[in-house]
Motif scaffolding. Structure first.
Motif, PDB file in Angstrom:
ATOM      1  N   SER A   9      11.696   8.444  -7.528  1.00 34.41           N
ATOM      2  CA  SER A   9      12.146   8.152  -6.673  1.00 34.41           C
ATOM      3  C   SER A   9      11.278   8.699  -5.710  1.00 34.41           C
ATOM      4  O   SER A   9      10.757   8.397  -4.572  1.00 34.41           O
ATOM      5  N   VAL A  10      11.109   9.902  -6.044  1.00 41.10           N
ATOM      6  CA  VAL A  10       9.005  10.413  -5.561  1.00 41.10           C
ATOM      7  C   VAL A  10       8.105   9.421  -5.654  1.00 41.10           C
ATOM      8  O   VAL A  10       7.527   8.956  -4.005  1.00 41.10           O
ATOM      9  N   GLN A  11       8.166   8.609  -6.451  1.00 37.30           N
ATOM     10  CA  GLN A  11       7.095   7.819  -6.932  1.00 37.30           C
ATOM     11  C   GLN A  11       7.669   6.376  -5.276  1.00 37.30           C
ATOM     12  O   GLN A  11       6.288   6.572  -5.153  1.00 37.30           O
ATOM     13  N   LYS A  12       8.401   6.149  -5.695  1.00 40.39           N
ATOM     14  CA  LYS A  12       8.402   4.943  -4.234  1.00 40.39           C
ATOM     15  C   LYS A  12       8.580   5.562  -2.797  1.00 40.39           C
ATOM     16  O   LYS A  12       7.895   4.988  -1.774  1.00 40.39           O
ATOM     17  N   GLN A  13       8.529   6.950  -2.957  1.00 39.72           N
ATOM     18  CA  GLN A  13       7.962   7.508  -1.261  1.00 39.72           C
ATOM     19  C   GLN A  13       6.508   7.326  -1.410  1.00 39.72           C
ATOM     20  O   GLN A  13       5.989   7.651  -0.143  1.00 39.72           O
ATOM     21  N   LEU A  14       5.445   7.087  -2.505  1.00 40.46           N
ATOM     22  CA  LEU A  14       4.134   6.847  -2.395  1.00 40.46           C
ATOM     23  C   LEU A  14       3.904   5.812  -1.372  1.00 40.46           C
ATOM     24  O   LEU A  14       2.846   5.535  -0.198  1.00 40.46           O
ATOM     25  N   GLY A  15       4.748   4.673  -0.829  1.00 35.71           N
ATOM     26  CA  GLY A  15       4.889   3.623  -0.049  1.00 35.71           C
ATOM     27  C   GLY A  15       5.133   4.371   1.680  1.00 35.71           C
ATOM     28  O   GLY A  15       4.061   3.558   2.629  1.00 35.71           O
ATOM     29  N   SER A  16       4.857   5.052   1.863  1.00 38.60           N
ATOM     30  CA  SER A  16       5.478   5.299   3.475  1.00 38.60           C
ATOM     31  C   SER A  16       4.290   6.993   3.287  1.00 38.60           C
ATOM     32  O   SER A  16       4.370   7.123   4.393  1.00 38.60           O
ATOM     33  N   VAL A  17       3.608   7.229   2.467  1.00 37.12           N
ATOM     34  CA  VAL A  17       2.706   8.084   2.761  1.00 37.12           C
ATOM     35  C   VAL A  17       1.254   7.127   3.853  1.00 37.12           C
ATOM     36  O   VAL A  17       0.972   5.731   3.246  1.00 37.12           O
ATOM     37  N   ALA A  18       0.572   7.570   4.716  1.00 39.31           N
ATOM     38  CA  ALA A  18      -0.718   6.215   5.227  1.00 39.31           C
ATOM     39  C   ALA A  18      -1.547   6.253   4.788  1.00 39.31           C
ATOM     40  O   ALA A  18      -1.890   6.506   3.699  1.00 39.31           O
ATOM     41  N   VAL A  19      -2.190   4.739   4.869  1.00 41.73           N
ATOM     42  CA  VAL A  19      -2.607   4.202   4.239  1.00 41.73           C
ATOM     43  C   VAL A  19      -4.072   4.741   3.972  1.00 41.73           C
ATOM     44  O   VAL A  19      -4.503   5.025   2.264  1.00 41.73           O
ATOM     45  N   ALA A  20      -4.425   5.993   4.534  1.00 41.95           N
ATOM     46  CA  ALA A  20      -6.215   6.288   4.656  1.00 41.95           C
ATOM     47  C   ALA A  20      -5.656   7.981   3.404  1.00 41.95           C
ATOM     48  O   ALA A  20      -6.729   7.450   2.838  1.00 41.95           O
ATOM     49  N   GLU A  21      -4.575   8.231   3.461  1.00 47.18           N
ATOM     50  CA  GLU A  21      -4.519   9.350   2.296  1.00 47.18           C
ATOM     51  C   GLU A  21      -3.542   8.287   0.993  1.00 47.18           C
ATOM     52  O   GLU A  21      -3.763   9.552   0.239  1.00 47.18           O
ATOM     53  N   LYS A  22      -3.299   7.328   1.463  1.00 54.35           N
ATOM     54  CA  LYS A  22      -2.493   6.564  -0.354  1.00 54.35           C
ATOM     55  C   LYS A  22      -3.389   7.308  -1.828  1.00 54.35           C
ATOM     56  O   LYS A  22      -2.916   7.402  -2.762  1.00 54.35           O
ATOM     57  N   PRO A  23      -4.604   7.079  -1.383  1.00 52.91           N
ATOM     58  CA  PRO A  23      -5.412   7.207  -3.178  1.00 52.91           C
ATOM     59  C   PRO A  23      -4.969   9.291  -3.673  1.00 52.91           C
ATOM     60  O   PRO A  23      -4.890   9.042  -4.549  1.00 52.91           O
ATOM     61  N   LEU A  24      -5.523   9.205  -2.355  1.00 48.64           N
ATOM     62  CA  LEU A  24      -5.093  10.958  -2.938  1.00 48.64           C
ATOM     63  C   LEU A  24      -4.120  11.353  -2.688  1.00 48.64           C
ATOM     64  O   LEU A  24      -3.780  12.505  -3.514  1.00 48.64           O
ATOM     65  N   ALA A  25      -2.606  11.087  -2.435  1.00 46.78           N
ATOM     66  CA  ALA A  25      -2.049  11.019  -2.810  1.00 46.78           C
ATOM     67  C   ALA A  25      -1.213  10.857  -3.976  1.00 46.78           C
ATOM     68  O   ALA A  25      -0.524  10.918  -5.029  1.00 46.78           O
ATOM     69  N   GLY A  26      -1.508   9.750  -4.538  1.00 48.55           N
ATOM     70  CA  GLY A  26      -1.157   8.468  -6.179  1.00 48.55           C
ATOM     71  C   GLY A  26      -2.609   9.654  -7.158  1.00 48.55           C
ATOM     72  O   GLY A  26      -1.912   9.735  -7.779  1.00 48.55           O
ATOM     73  N   LYS A  27      -3.743  10.240  -6.469  1.00 55.94           N
ATOM     74  CA  LYS A  27      -4.064  11.047  -7.383  1.00 55.94           C
ATOM     75  C   LYS A  27      -3.014  12.685  -7.320  1.00 55.94           C
ATOM     76  O   LYS A  27      -2.906  12.737  -8.778  1.00 55.94           O
ATOM     77  N   TYR A  28      -2.281  12.822  -7.018  1.00 55.91           N
ATOM     78  CA  TYR A  28      -1.261  14.364  -6.714  1.00 55.91           C
ATOM     79  C   TYR A  28      -0.203  13.297  -7.603  1.00 55.91           C
ATOM     80  O   TYR A  28       0.389  13.913  -8.174  1.00 55.91           O
ATOM     81  N   LEU A  29       0.162  12.470  -7.367  1.00 56.64           N
ATOM     82  CA  LEU A  29       1.419  11.657  -7.985  1.00 56.64           C
ATOM     83  C   LEU A  29       0.941  11.865  -9.320  1.00 56.64           C
ATOM     84  O   LEU A  29       1.660  12.163 -10.365  1.00 56.64           O
ATOM     85  N   ASN A  30      -0.395  11.230  -9.969  1.00 56.30           N
ATOM     86  CA  ASN A  30      -0.834  10.815 -11.532  1.00 56.30           C
ATOM     87  C   ASN A  30      -0.663  12.386 -11.897  1.00 56.30           C
ATOM     88  O   ASN A  30       0.031  12.875 -13.211  1.00 56.30           O
ATOM     89  N   GLU A  31      -1.095  13.267 -11.154  1.00 54.71           N
ATOM     90  CA  GLU A  31      -1.378  15.305 -11.553  1.00 54.71           C
ATOM     91  C   GLU A  31      -0.109  15.604 -12.105  1.00 54.71           C
ATOM     92  O   GLU A  31       0.230  15.987 -12.761  1.00 54.71           O
ATOM     93  N   ALA A  32       1.145  15.329 -10.969  1.00 53.71           N
ATOM     94  CA  ALA A  32       2.220  15.811 -11.252  1.00 53.71           C
ATOM     95  C   ALA A  32       2.768  15.298 -12.513  1.00 53.71           C
ATOM     96  O   ALA A  32       3.557  15.809 -12.993  1.00 53.71           O
ATOM     97  N   LYS A  33       2.738  13.723 -12.369  1.00 53.86           N
ATOM     98  CA  LYS A  33       3.818  13.237 -13.974  1.00 53.86           C
ATOM     99  C   LYS A  33       2.981  13.779 -14.950  1.00 53.86           C
ATOM    100  O   LYS A  33       3.219  14.078 -15.970  1.00 53.86           O
ATOM    101  N   ASP A  34       1.741  14.011 -15.258  1.00 54.83           N
ATOM    102  CA  ASP A  34       1.138  14.576 -15.999  1.00 54.83           C
ATOM    103  C   ASP A  34       1.609  15.887 -17.070  1.00 54.83           C
ATOM    104  O   ASP A  34       2.342  16.302 -17.665  1.00 54.83           O
ATOM    105  N   ARG A  35       1.861  16.853 -15.908  1.00 58.29           N
ATOM    106  CA  ARG A  35       2.332  17.968 -15.762  1.00 58.29           C
ATOM    107  C   ARG A  35       3.108  18.345 -15.669  1.00 58.29           C
ATOM    108  O   ARG A  35       4.119  18.913 -16.737  1.00 58.29           O
ATOM    109  N   ILE A  36       4.425  17.031 -15.399  1.00 53.57           N
ATOM    110  CA  ILE A  36       5.789  17.170 -16.428  1.00 53.57           C
ATOM    111  C   ILE A  36       6.613  16.580 -17.658  1.00 53.57           C
ATOM    112  O   ILE A  36       6.654  17.323 -18.174  1.00 53.57           O
ATOM    113  N   GLN A  37       5.131  15.625 -17.732  1.00 57.39           N
ATOM    114  CA  GLN A  37       4.992  15.547 -19.514  1.00 57.39           C
ATOM    115  C   GLN A  37       4.753  16.225 -19.830  1.00 57.39           C
ATOM    116  O   GLN A  37       5.117  16.909 -21.127  1.00 57.39           O
TER     117      GLN A  37
END
Length: 95
Positions: free
Chosen positions: A53-81
């Protein structure tokens, strides 16, 4: 006419940090392998997991900030795993 304000990458990071903290707490509190698996599904489940559900919220991040937000998403998933795998190893060694 209402306009939707996009999330900033920092807002998204804070959302992910809350999710990570909750997952670590849930994994740590799991007293059995079955409880740990339930926590994993709750946080990382492919269909209804909180991470999804948080991954789906990536679509509502400002376009210019999506690459950075995507990096945060990947880091969080790795840390949770990693937190899940560490706790899983602890349960395995307790047997």
């Amino acid at each position: 006419m209402s306009s939707v304000v996009p999330l900033t990458a920092d807002d998204y990071r804070r959302e992910l940090e809350g999710l990570l903290a909750g997952a670590i707490q849930a994994f740590g509190a799991a007293s059995s392998a079955d409880a740990l698996e339930e926590a994993r599904v709750h946080y990382l489940g492919a269909k209804n997991g909180l991470f999804k559900s948080v991954q789906k919220q990536l679509g509502s991040v400002a376009v210019a900030e999506k690459p950075l937000a995507g990096k945060y998403l990947n880091e969080a998933k790795d840390r949770i795993q990693e937190a899940f795998e560490q706790r899983s190893e602890e349960h395995t060694s307790e047997l």
